[in-house]
Scaffold this motif. Structure first.
Motif, mmCIF file in Angstrom:
data_model
loop_
_atom_site.group_PDB
_atom_site.id
_atom_site.type_symbol
_atom_site.label_atom_id
_atom_site.label_comp_id
_atom_site.label_asym_id
_atom_site.label_seq_id
_atom_site.Cartn_x
_atom_site.Cartn_y
_atom_site.Cartn_z
ATOM 1 N N PHE A 1 0.844 -1.196 0.000
ATOM 2 C CA PHE A 1 0.000 0.000 0.000
ATOM 3 C C PHE A 1 0.879 1.246 0.000
ATOM 4 O O PHE A 1 1.832 1.342 0.777
ATOM 5 C CB PHE A 1 -0.903 -0.002 1.241
ATOM 6 C CG PHE A 1 -1.676 1.266 1.422
ATOM 7 C CD1 PHE A 1 -2.780 1.536 0.622
ATOM 8 C CD2 PHE A 1 -1.303 2.194 2.375
ATOM 9 C CE1 PHE A 1 -3.500 2.719 0.780
ATOM 10 C CE2 PHE A 1 -2.013 3.374 2.536
ATOM 11 C CZ PHE A 1 -3.122 3.629 1.740
ATOM 12 N N THR A 2 0.542 2.191 -0.862
ATOM 13 C CA THR A 2 1.227 3.478 -0.886
ATOM 14 C C THR A 2 0.234 4.537 -0.439
ATOM 15 O O THR A 2 -0.764 4.799 -1.129
ATOM 16 C CB THR A 2 1.751 3.812 -2.292
ATOM 17 O OG1 THR A 2 2.663 2.786 -2.699
ATOM 18 C CG2 THR A 2 2.465 5.152 -2.308
ATOM 19 N N ASP A 3 0.488 5.124 0.704
ATOM 20 C CA ASP A 3 -0.368 6.195 1.211
ATOM 21 C C ASP A 3 -0.275 7.401 0.277
ATOM 22 O O ASP A 3 0.822 7.718 -0.221
ATOM 23 C CB ASP A 3 0.067 6.592 2.627
ATOM 24 C CG ASP A 3 -0.903 7.560 3.260
ATOM 25 O OD1 ASP A 3 -1.945 7.101 3.772
ATOM 26 O OD2 ASP A 3 -0.625 8.781 3.211
ATOM 27 N N PRO A 4 -1.381 8.089 0.024
ATOM 28 C CA PRO A 4 -1.348 9.255 -0.882
ATOM 29 C C PRO A 4 -0.340 10.331 -0.469
ATOM 30 O O PRO A 4 0.157 11.068 -1.308
ATOM 31 C CB PRO A 4 -2.776 9.794 -0.823
ATOM 32 C CG PRO A 4 -3.620 8.618 -0.444
ATOM 33 C CD PRO A 4 -2.748 7.771 0.456
ATOM 34 N N SER A 5 0.006 10.387 0.812
ATOM 35 C CA SER A 5 0.971 11.396 1.260
ATOM 36 C C SER A 5 2.339 11.208 0.594
ATOM 37 O O SER A 5 3.096 12.164 0.434
ATOM 38 C CB SER A 5 1.136 11.339 2.786
ATOM 39 O OG SER A 5 1.684 10.074 3.174
ATOM 40 N N VAL A 6 2.655 9.970 0.198
ATOM 41 C CA VAL A 6 3.936 9.695 -0.464
ATOM 42 C C VAL A 6 3.983 10.365 -1.833
ATOM 43 O O VAL A 6 5.032 10.818 -2.281
ATOM 44 C CB VAL A 6 4.134 8.163 -0.613
ATOM 45 C CG1 VAL A 6 5.333 7.854 -1.507
ATOM 46 C CG2 VAL A 6 4.274 7.522 0.740
ATOM 47 N N LEU A 7 2.829 10.435 -2.485
ATOM 48 C CA LEU A 7 2.768 10.938 -3.857
ATOM 49 C C LEU A 7 2.710 12.457 -3.924
ATOM 50 O O LEU A 7 2.783 13.022 -5.019
ATOM 51 C CB LEU A 7 1.546 10.333 -4.571
ATOM 52 C CG LEU A 7 1.468 8.802 -4.499
ATOM 53 C CD1 LEU A 7 0.178 8.315 -5.145
ATOM 54 C CD2 LEU A 7 2.672 8.145 -5.132
ATOM 55 N N GLN A 8 2.590 13.119 -2.786
ATOM 56 C CA GLN A 8 2.524 14.565 -2.766
ATOM 57 C C GLN A 8 3.932 15.148 -2.659
ATOM 58 O O GLN A 8 4.761 14.628 -1.921
ATOM 59 C CB GLN A 8 1.691 15.049 -1.568
ATOM 60 C CG GLN A 8 0.259 14.574 -1.617
ATOM 61 C CD GLN A 8 -0.476 14.850 -0.308
ATOM 62 O OE1 GLN A 8 0.079 15.361 0.646
ATOM 63 N NE2 GLN A 8 -1.747 14.497 -0.286
ATOM 64 N N PRO A 9 4.179 16.227 -3.399
ATOM 65 C CA PRO A 9 5.506 16.853 -3.279
ATOM 66 C C PRO A 9 5.703 17.415 -1.869
ATOM 67 O O PRO A 9 4.735 17.795 -1.226
ATOM 68 C CB PRO A 9 5.477 17.964 -4.329
ATOM 69 C CG PRO A 9 4.054 18.128 -4.731
ATOM 70 C CD PRO A 9 3.304 16.910 -4.313
#
Length: 161
Positions: free
Chosen positions: A151-159
């Motif tokens: 699982f990749t939390d959306p916070s990882v994808l945010q700059p």
């Protein structure tokens, strides 16, 4: 002394077509070595995004991960410098698309090779790490897990702010 251990997170594409596996031949500090298309996970990307990017950069083939082959922890000590590195590798199987013949391969990649399992086994002395063979053997054994196991939390994808 309180030193936090930080393994290097990598992703690898286990690409099979017609009984052959796609490997890359690359320059390393230890010389010319064979590897699965693989590399470090970049900031701001999920493992699925990272493995698709690395496969394209290193092979010029598009790659869509469809299953997780395994998660591997490996330690490497560089002979020339004594550098001690621990890798945490996420290896994915998937669908290979068309090759983009005009695309240059990533820096250090000499060429791509489609090899049979026996050819890969007989070239073990040229593997970048023991994980090259292990991932392929696990794939041959049918080891597959759903990609959403990681699982990749959306916070990882945010700059970063």
């Amino acid at each position: 002394m309180n030193i936090r251990w930080k393994p290097s997170v990598t992703v690898a594409a286990i690409i099979e077509r017609d009984g052959r596996y796609l490997l890359v031949e690359e320059h390393t500090p230890e010389g010319l070595r064979l590897n699965n298309p693989a590399g470090h996970l970049d900031p701001g990307e999920s493992p699925l995004q990272g493995v698709a990017r690395e496969a394209l950069e290193e092979t010029a083939y598009t790659f869509t991960p469809t299953s997780l082959v395994g998660v591997y922890l490996s330690r490497f000590q560089r002979p020339a410098t004594g550098e001690d590195i621990t890798y945490l590798r996420f290896a994915y199987a998937g669908d290979v698309g068309p090759q983009q013949p005009d695309r240059e391969l990533d820096t250090g990649i000499v060429r791509t090779l489609w090899m049979t399992p026996d050819e890969i086994r007989s070239s073990a002395d040229r593997h970048r790490s023991p994980l090259v063979q292990r991932c392929i053997e696990d794939h041959l054994a049918g080891q597959r897990f759903p990609v959403d196991l990681v699982f990749t939390d959306p916070s990882v994808l945010q700059p970063p702010a």
